[in-house]
Design a protein around this motif. Structure first.
Motif, PDB file in Angstrom:
ATOM      1  N   TYR A 148     -12.142  44.792  49.307  1.00 46.16           N
ATOM      2  CA  TYR A 148     -12.010  45.800  50.362  1.00 46.16           C
ATOM      3  C   TYR A 148     -10.545  46.213  50.510  1.00 46.16           C
ATOM      4  O   TYR A 148     -10.221  47.401  50.577  1.00 46.16           O
ATOM      5  N   LEU A 149      -9.662  45.212  50.541  1.00 48.46           N
ATOM      6  CA  LEU A 149      -8.237  45.517  50.701  1.00 48.46           C
ATOM      7  C   LEU A 149      -7.673  46.281  49.504  1.00 48.46           C
ATOM      8  O   LEU A 149      -6.762  47.094  49.651  1.00 48.46           O
ATOM      9  N   ALA A 150      -8.214  45.992  48.315  1.00 50.57           N
ATOM     10  CA  ALA A 150      -7.724  46.676  47.117  1.00 50.57           C
ATOM     11  C   ALA A 150      -7.899  48.187  47.254  1.00 50.57           C
ATOM     12  O   ALA A 150      -7.079  48.976  46.782  1.00 50.57           O
ATOM     13  N   GLU A 151      -8.966  48.597  47.949  1.00 47.71           N
ATOM     14  CA  GLU A 151      -9.184  50.026  48.233  1.00 47.71           C
ATOM     15  C   GLU A 151      -8.336  50.470  49.422  1.00 47.71           C
ATOM     16  O   GLU A 151      -7.745  51.538  49.426  1.00 47.71           O
ATOM     17  N   ARG A 152      -8.345  49.645  50.443  1.00 47.88           N
ATOM     18  CA  ARG A 152      -7.890  50.078  51.759  1.00 47.88           C
ATOM     19  C   ARG A 152      -6.388  49.904  51.978  1.00 47.88           C
ATOM     20  O   ARG A 152      -5.758  50.755  52.617  1.00 47.88           O
ATOM     21  N   LEU A 153      -5.804  48.803  51.468  1.00 46.88           N
ATOM     22  CA  LEU A 153      -4.400  48.531  51.784  1.00 46.88           C
ATOM     23  C   LEU A 153      -3.439  49.599  51.240  1.00 46.88           C
ATOM     24  O   LEU A 153      -2.505  49.990  51.945  1.00 46.88           O
ATOM     25  N   PRO A 154      -3.649  50.096  50.006  1.00 49.48           N
ATOM     26  CA  PRO A 154      -2.752  51.161  49.535  1.00 49.48           C
ATOM     27  C   PRO A 154      -2.759  52.393  50.451  1.00 49.48           C
ATOM     28  O   PRO A 154      -1.727  53.036  50.635  1.00 49.48           O
ATOM     29  N   GLN A 155      -3.924  52.680  51.051  1.00 51.23           N
ATOM     30  CA  GLN A 155      -3.978  53.817  51.996  1.00 51.23           C
ATOM     31  C   GLN A 155      -3.094  53.558  53.205  1.00 51.23           C
ATOM     32  O   GLN A 155      -2.653  54.490  53.882  1.00 51.23           O
ATOM     33  N   ALA A 156      -2.872  52.288  53.507  1.00 49.05           N
ATOM     34  CA  ALA A 156      -2.048  51.922  54.660  1.00 49.05           C
ATOM     35  C   ALA A 156      -0.619  51.597  54.226  1.00 49.05           C
ATOM     36  O   ALA A 156       0.124  50.939  54.948  1.00 49.05           O
ATOM     37  N   GLY A 157      -0.257  52.028  53.017  1.00 47.56           N
ATOM     38  CA  GLY A 157       1.118  51.858  52.554  1.00 47.56           C
ATOM     39  C   GLY A 157       1.434  50.478  52.016  1.00 47.56           C
ATOM     40  O   GLY A 157       2.599  50.105  51.886  1.00 47.56           O
ATOM     41  N   GLY A 158       0.391  49.722  51.688  1.00 47.89           N
ATOM     42  CA  GLY A 158       0.620  48.363  51.189  1.00 47.89           C
ATOM     43  C   GLY A 158       0.154  48.199  49.762  1.00 47.89           C
ATOM     44  O   GLY A 158      -0.164  49.173  49.071  1.00 47.89           O
ATOM     45  N   LEU A 159       0.099  46.953  49.339  1.00 53.95           N
ATOM     46  CA  LEU A 159      -0.191  46.651  47.943  1.00 53.95           C
ATOM     47  C   LEU A 159      -1.000  45.365  47.841  1.00 53.95           C
ATOM     48  O   LEU A 159      -0.719  44.392  48.545  1.00 53.95           O
ATOM     49  N   THR A 160      -2.004  45.377  46.961  1.00 56.68           N
ATOM     50  CA  THR A 160      -2.701  44.134  46.640  1.00 56.68           C
ATOM     51  C   THR A 160      -2.490  43.833  45.158  1.00 56.68           C
ATOM     52  O   THR A 160      -2.455  44.763  44.353  1.00 56.68           O
ATOM     53  N   VAL A 161      -2.358  42.574  44.825  1.00 60.53           N
ATOM     54  CA  VAL A 161      -2.247  42.177  43.423  1.00 60.53           C
ATOM     55  C   VAL A 161      -3.102  40.945  43.195  1.00 60.53           C
ATOM     56  O   VAL A 161      -3.082  40.007  43.999  1.00 60.53           O
ATOM     57  N   GLN A 162      -3.857  40.969  42.115  1.00 64.13           N
ATOM     58  CA  GLN A 162      -4.597  39.766  41.730  1.00 64.13           C
ATOM     59  C   GLN A 162      -3.735  38.938  40.797  1.00 64.13           C
ATOM     60  O   GLN A 162      -3.330  39.401  39.733  1.00 64.13           O
ATOM     61  N   PHE A 163      -3.462  37.708  41.212  1.00 59.54           N
ATOM     62  CA  PHE A 163      -2.632  36.822  40.396  1.00 59.54           C
ATOM     63  C   PHE A 163      -3.493  35.906  39.524  1.00 59.54           C
ATOM     64  O   PHE A 163      -4.710  35.916  39.614  1.00 59.54           O
ATOM     65  N   GLU A 164      -2.821  35.098  38.725  1.00 61.12           N
ATOM     66  CA  GLU A 164      -3.514  34.275  37.742  1.00 61.12           C
ATOM     67  C   GLU A 164      -4.210  33.072  38.369  1.00 61.12           C
ATOM     68  O   GLU A 164      -5.063  32.456  37.738  1.00 61.12           O
ATOM     69  N   ASP A 165      -3.839  32.714  39.580  1.00 68.00           N
ATOM     70  CA  ASP A 165      -4.520  31.614  40.273  1.00 68.00           C
ATOM     71  C   ASP A 165      -4.065  31.623  41.734  1.00 68.00           C
ATOM     72  O   ASP A 165      -3.243  32.457  42.133  1.00 68.00           O
ATOM     73  N   GLU A 166      -4.602  30.695  42.503  1.00 67.92           N
ATOM     74  CA  GLU A 166      -4.253  30.634  43.918  1.00 67.92           C
ATOM     75  C   GLU A 166      -2.838  30.131  44.124  1.00 67.92           C
ATOM     76  O   GLU A 166      -2.203  30.441  45.139  1.00 67.92           O
ATOM     77  N   ILE A 167      -2.353  29.351  43.168  1.00 68.69           N
ATOM     78  CA  ILE A 167      -0.982  28.839  43.280  1.00 68.69           C
ATOM     79  C   ILE A 167      -0.012  30.011  43.244  1.00 68.69           C
ATOM     80  O   ILE A 167       0.879  30.145  44.089  1.00 68.69           O
ATOM     81  N   ALA A 168      -0.207  30.877  42.257  1.00 71.15           N
ATOM     82  CA  ALA A 168       0.649  32.057  42.143  1.00 71.15           C
ATOM     83  C   ALA A 168       0.473  32.954  43.368  1.00 71.15           C
ATOM     84  O   ALA A 168       1.440  33.503  43.891  1.00 71.15           O
ATOM     85  N   SER A 169      -0.769  33.088  43.813  1.00 72.59           N
ATOM     86  CA  SER A 169      -1.044  33.995  44.931  1.00 72.59           C
ATOM     87  C   SER A 169      -0.241  33.617  46.167  1.00 72.59           C
ATOM     88  O   SER A 169       0.424  34.459  46.764  1.00 72.59           O
ATOM     89  N   ILE A 170      -0.304  32.352  46.552  1.00 68.96           N
ATOM     90  CA  ILE A 170       0.386  31.999  47.799  1.00 68.96           C
ATOM     91  C   ILE A 170       1.897  32.063  47.621  1.00 68.96           C
ATOM     92  O   ILE A 170       2.615  32.470  48.539  1.00 68.96           O
ATOM     93  N   ASN A 171       2.381  31.719  46.427  1.00 66.86           N
ATOM     94  CA  ASN A 171       3.825  31.809  46.227  1.00 66.86           C
ATOM     95  C   ASN A 171       4.303  33.262  46.218  1.00 66.86           C
ATOM     96  O   ASN A 171       5.396  33.557  46.719  1.00 66.86           O
ATOM     97  N   ALA A 172       3.497  34.161  45.698  1.00 68.19           N
ATOM     98  CA  ALA A 172       3.839  35.585  45.754  1.00 68.19           C
ATOM     99  C   ALA A 172       3.852  36.063  47.203  1.00 68.19           C
ATOM    100  O   ALA A 172       4.711  36.859  47.601  1.00 68.19           O
ATOM    101  N   VAL A 173       2.897  35.583  47.982  1.00 66.83           N
ATOM    102  CA  VAL A 173       2.832  35.949  49.396  1.00 66.83           C
ATOM    103  C   VAL A 173       4.091  35.461  50.128  1.00 66.83           C
ATOM    104  O   VAL A 173       4.668  36.174  50.942  1.00 66.83           O
ATOM    105  N   ILE A 174       4.542  34.255  49.795  1.00 72.44           N
ATOM    106  CA  ILE A 174       5.754  33.714  50.418  1.00 72.44           C
ATOM    107  C   ILE A 174       6.960  34.573  50.021  1.00 72.44           C
ATOM    108  O   ILE A 174       7.774  34.964  50.868  1.00 72.44           O
ATOM    109  N   GLY A 175       7.054  34.884  48.728  1.00 76.03           N
ATOM    110  CA  GLY A 175       8.160  35.719  48.257  1.00 76.03           C
ATOM    111  C   GLY A 175       8.161  37.084  48.923  1.00 76.03           C
ATOM    112  O   GLY A 175       9.200  37.582  49.359  1.00 76.03           O
ATOM    113  N   ALA A 176       6.960  37.673  49.035  1.00 77.15           N
ATOM    114  CA  ALA A 176       6.849  39.009  49.643  1.00 77.15           C
ATOM    115  C   ALA A 176       7.286  38.966  51.106  1.00 77.15           C
ATOM    116  O   ALA A 176       7.931  39.891  51.606  1.00 77.15           O
ATOM    117  N   SER A 177       6.943  37.876  51.777  1.00 76.37           N
ATOM    118  CA  SER A 177       7.338  37.758  53.178  1.00 76.37           C
ATOM    119  C   SER A 177       8.863  37.692  53.292  1.00 76.37           C
ATOM    120  O   SER A 177       9.457  38.316  54.175  1.00 76.37           O
TER     121      SER A 177
END
Lengths: 373, 276, 177
Positions: A38-67
């Motif tokens: 849902y966010l993959a469609e919706r977040l770009p409309q709200a000026g954001g970005l979604t990315v699918q990473f290679e695993d959950e480890i990468a995902s949370i670390n990317a989220v930390i970096g983005a913050s």
């Protein structure tokens, strides 16, 4: 304000967008994938970005970096994925990174039953990372609360510079309900404090000594994000003084604010002889059970926390003051029961662990309670 | 700083208050970091890079300590996760110049999967991997890059495994830049860094480096200079080497050079095309 | 006020879409609150497909998610009728696709409304896949659960574009039963 017919997953996504989320990283896992889709469609409309990473480890670390790069960020997962995120979560805690993790509980341990719900992660979300800390956990019981608590989760994350968990489950995730999508005029959005540049070398230049302003990247602060024990500057200093100062602050900045984080609701408790304690999806059949028992003139009420951690013993004590017995109904082997019992010393607290892949039905709850009346 | 005290030429980039650093005498990491900072300084002076937009991201290990010593924004993250953290930083604020600096265990061992996928995405990051052939901070255990046959504390009879060729691994994902330099050749590090800094996409520079304490000493080099000279003699600089030439072993040494150089759009450029 | 509605059939009969269209109409175009949960087998076709639909005038009335004493039910196929009839209360209004369900063995006091939805869909609209919308039309006509206009708006908002026209046509056909 507009009204939508959406699932709790989508409601959480909408709440996050309303709170100002601009970055989402994730890895597919049932029952969280459709939130991501849902966010993959919706977040770009709200000026954001979604990315699918290679695993959950990468995902949370990317989220930390983005913050740290200034974006309000989130990820969503379920038990096995959450387990992989635990290392990153500890990193977010020690670096005091505002972010939101949605854990949509499924039946475990391990792969368990991916499509079915239990409430088996209630301790995992609070205690899984090693070390000394506290972490807020919010738990909705409806799609509407998915929306409302997502906003609250981001606000807590930004105000206290902490990861915040939203604890949903597989049943709630895919329940379609009417949700009032409030607009920005109806809600409060909190943004992290950043140091005033002229005082950039002092982290203590604002308000609370428990929550230092955040030196977001790219603004000339010379930020030192540090996973080791560190002082105010972000320098590694492995001595008792520095260690105690940091970890006590990590604990206190949440626990000292507990009364602002607590958010419990009571139903039919005014004249109660008995109290049911339930949370999340199970609080709904528990409420139905309470109403059933009331039809038989049994004076029973429901206590439901919407903040699971820090544990709201204060309002629980208030609500249970005059009752004879407290029943803790949960879809696990009786986890939060221990916490309830610990705080209600001297009171008869009865665990009603009703493990049910479909959420325990009201009649099972009624039957279990009746045995103890 | 004191009025007439001589300052290090890179003092703009180094947190001098935190020196001396934790690296052993004879360690190559400082040489590598110094060379990189000199390349950055050139770019900053040319106006090609904004000092305030620099972010250095590291994981855990000896090399990762570099995050301690730089004055600009830096993150000392967790073991193996520097690349995904850095990806999040870059994606959330594309105006930042994001550098990753780490050891071979950190980047290619525990973080190996992240390395592959960041290269595959052509993520706009410049990654430096310090290859010193061991896990040094923990005392000299076998690393993915340890040449076959060498002693380490966890392979006391010699390493039975073949070393990971990170150049070939990363190149297989067709990123924009893949090069190998060595701390015995600081000018190459500076030259490659300077070239890669303003490029788009994923850029990977492996830097062979000497760990005299728990690599050199353990395999019989009793002083750092001998190890340095040995590594230097095993490093052959080549113009445009082929990928097959990137394989290495202890007897034949390794080829330094630029293995891949292309100008494909980076991840963010590609993303903008899709998002419109 | 709290009413329960259960709809069940085989996968591929459009039960989930029916639930969506109806739920969307209730949520957006009435003052009522609604909870819809779906259950289906992993196989897209052939397995069970069921929606539990609860509507109430106060959100607190939507306690348990699942239907236990359905006031209204729709059965599109015999197997699911047998499986779920215990969830339908006496005096419920029960809609039956009698194209597939030849007899209702359940010894229950139901007010049965039946029509060959699948056959009508095939013969009048040209495809069996809109049997769900025919049934929905029939349900709305009898129960007046939500205004007809709300369903038509909902179809326009929920259904994929190329199906909107045909679904509305089928729904309107159901209203005439």
């Amino acid at each position: 304000m507009r009204t939508e017919f959406i699932t709790t997953n989508i409601a959480i996504a909408e709440g996050a967008i309303m709170a100002g989320m601009k970055f989402y990283a994730g890895y597919p896992i049932t029952p969280a994938s459709d939130l991501f889709e849902y966010l993959a469609e919706r977040l770009p409309q709200a000026g954001g970005l979604t990315v699918q990473f290679e695993d959950e480890i990468a995902s949370i670390n990317a989220v930390i970096g983005a913050s740290w790069a200034g974006a309000k960020s989130m990820t969503a997962t379920s038990g096995p994925g959450f387990s992989l995120m635990v290392e990153g979560l500890g990193f977010a805690i020690i670096t005091e990174t505002p972010l939101v993790v949605v854990d949509i509980m499924r039946a475990g341990p391990s792969t368990g039953v991916p499509t079915k719900a239990t409430q088996s992660d209630v301790y995992q979300v609070r205690f899984a990372p090693h070390g000394i800390y506290s972490i807020p956990v919010l738990i909705p019981w409806s799609a509407q609360e998915g929306f409302d608590l997502a906003i609250r989760a981001f606000n807590i994350a930004e105000a206290l510079r902490t990861p915040v968990i939203i604890l949903s489950d597989a049943v709630l995730a895919h329940a379609w309900e009417k949700v009032r999508i409030k607009d920005l005029t109806e809600i409060k959005v909190i943004d992290r404090e950043m140091p005033q540049l002229k005082n950039k070398n002092s982290w203590l230049n604002q308000k609370s000594d428990l929550v230092p302003p955040m030196k977001v990247f790219g603004r000339g602060y010379g930020a030192k994000v540090e996973s080791l024990i560190h002082d105010e500057r972000g320098w590694y200093i492995p001595n008792n003084e520095t260690y105690r100062k940091l970890v006590w602050r990590l604990v206190r900045k949440i626990e000292d604010k507990a009364r602002f984080l607590w958010d419990s609701v009571t139903y039919l408790t005014e004249d109660s002889d008995y109290l049911v304690y339930a949370y999340g999806s199970v609080a709904r059949p528990a409420y139905a059970a309470v109403k059933e028992l009331r039809k038989e003139s049994i004076r029973i009420g429901l206590f439901r926390p919407r903040t699971l951690w820090p544990f709201d013993y204060f309002n629980l004590k208030k609500a249970s003051m005059k009752v004879k017995k407290v029943f803790v109904v949960e879809n696990n082997e009786g986890k939060i029961f221990r916490e309830v019992q610990r705080h209600l010393r001297g009171k008869e607290v009865i665990p009603l662990p009703l493990i049910d892949l479909e959420v325990p039905p009201p009649e099972d709850i009624v039957d279990s309670i009746r045995e103890w009346l | 700083m004191m009025g007439n005290k001589l300052r290090h030429p890179l003092s703009k980039y180094l947190l001098e208050d935190r020196l001396p650093h934790s690296w052993c005498p004879g360690c190559g990491i400082g040489i590598a970091l110094g060379s990189i900072l000199r390349a950055i300084d050139k770019k900053v002076k040319e106006g090609a890079i904004d000092y305030n937009k620099l972010v250095l991201v590291t994981g855990i290990g000896c090399s990762a300590r570099a995050a301690f010593y730089v004055r600009f924004d830096s993150a000392h993250t967790i073991h193996g996760r520097a690349i995904p953290f850095a990806s999040g930083v870059k994606l959330a604020n594309p105006s930042l110049t994001v550098l990753v600096f780490g050891g071979d265990g950190d980047i290619a061992g525990i973080g190996g999967n992240h390395l592959i996928h960041a290269a595959r995405r052509n993520m706009d990051l410049l990654v430096f991997m310090i290859t010193n052939f061991v896990y040094a901070m923990t005392g000299g255990q076998v690393a993915p890059t340890t040449p076959t046959g060498l002693y380490t504390t966890t392979t006391p009879k010699g390493n039975p495994e073949r070393p990971l060729n990170a150049i070939k691994l990363v190149a297989s994902q067709n990123p924009n830049y893949v090069a190998r330099a060595s701390a015995t050749h600081p000018a190459l590090i500076e030259q490659y860094t300077y070239k890669a800094l303003n490029m788009e996409g994923f850029r990977f520079i492996e830097i062979i480096s000497m760990c005299p304490e728990v690599f050199g000493r353990h395999i019989g080099f009793n002083d750092p200079v001998t190890l340095y000279k040995t590594l230097k003699s095993k490093s052959i600089v080549k113009d445009k080497p082929s990928l097959d030439e990137s394989d290495y072993d202890w007897n034949h040494g390794w080829i330094l050079g630029e293995y891949v150089l292309r100008r494909n759009p980076g991840y963010l450029t590609t993303l903008r095309r899709y998002e419109g | 006020m709290r009413k329960e509605f259960l709809a069940a059939g085989r996968g591929g009969q459009g039960i989930l879409l029916l639930g969506h269209v109806l739920g969307h109409a209730v949520a957006k175009y009435t003052k009522f609150y609604v909870t819809v949960t779906e259950s289906y087998d992993a196989e897209t076709r052939g397995g069970d497909s069921k929606i539990d639909f609860i509507i109430a005038d106060k959100p607190e009335e939507l306690d348990y998610f699942k239907v236990r004493n359905s006031d209204v039910a729709l059965f599109m196929y015999p197997e699911q009728l047998v499986k779920y009839e215990r969830l339908v209360k006496d005096n419920a209004i029960v809609f039956i696709d009698n194209y597939f369900i030849k007899e209702v063995r359940a010894n229950r006091k139901w007010l049965i409304k039946e029509a060959p939805y699948t056959q009508i869909a095939e013969e009048k609209i040209g495809t069996h896949v809109v049997a769900n919308m025919i049934a929905l039309g029939h349900i709305i006509k009898v129960t007046k659960l939500v205004p007809v206009e709300a369903i038509i708006k909902s179809i326009k908002e929920v259904v994929r574009k190329k199906w909107i026209y045909i679904d509305i046509k089928a729904f309107q056909k159901g209203l005439t039963l």
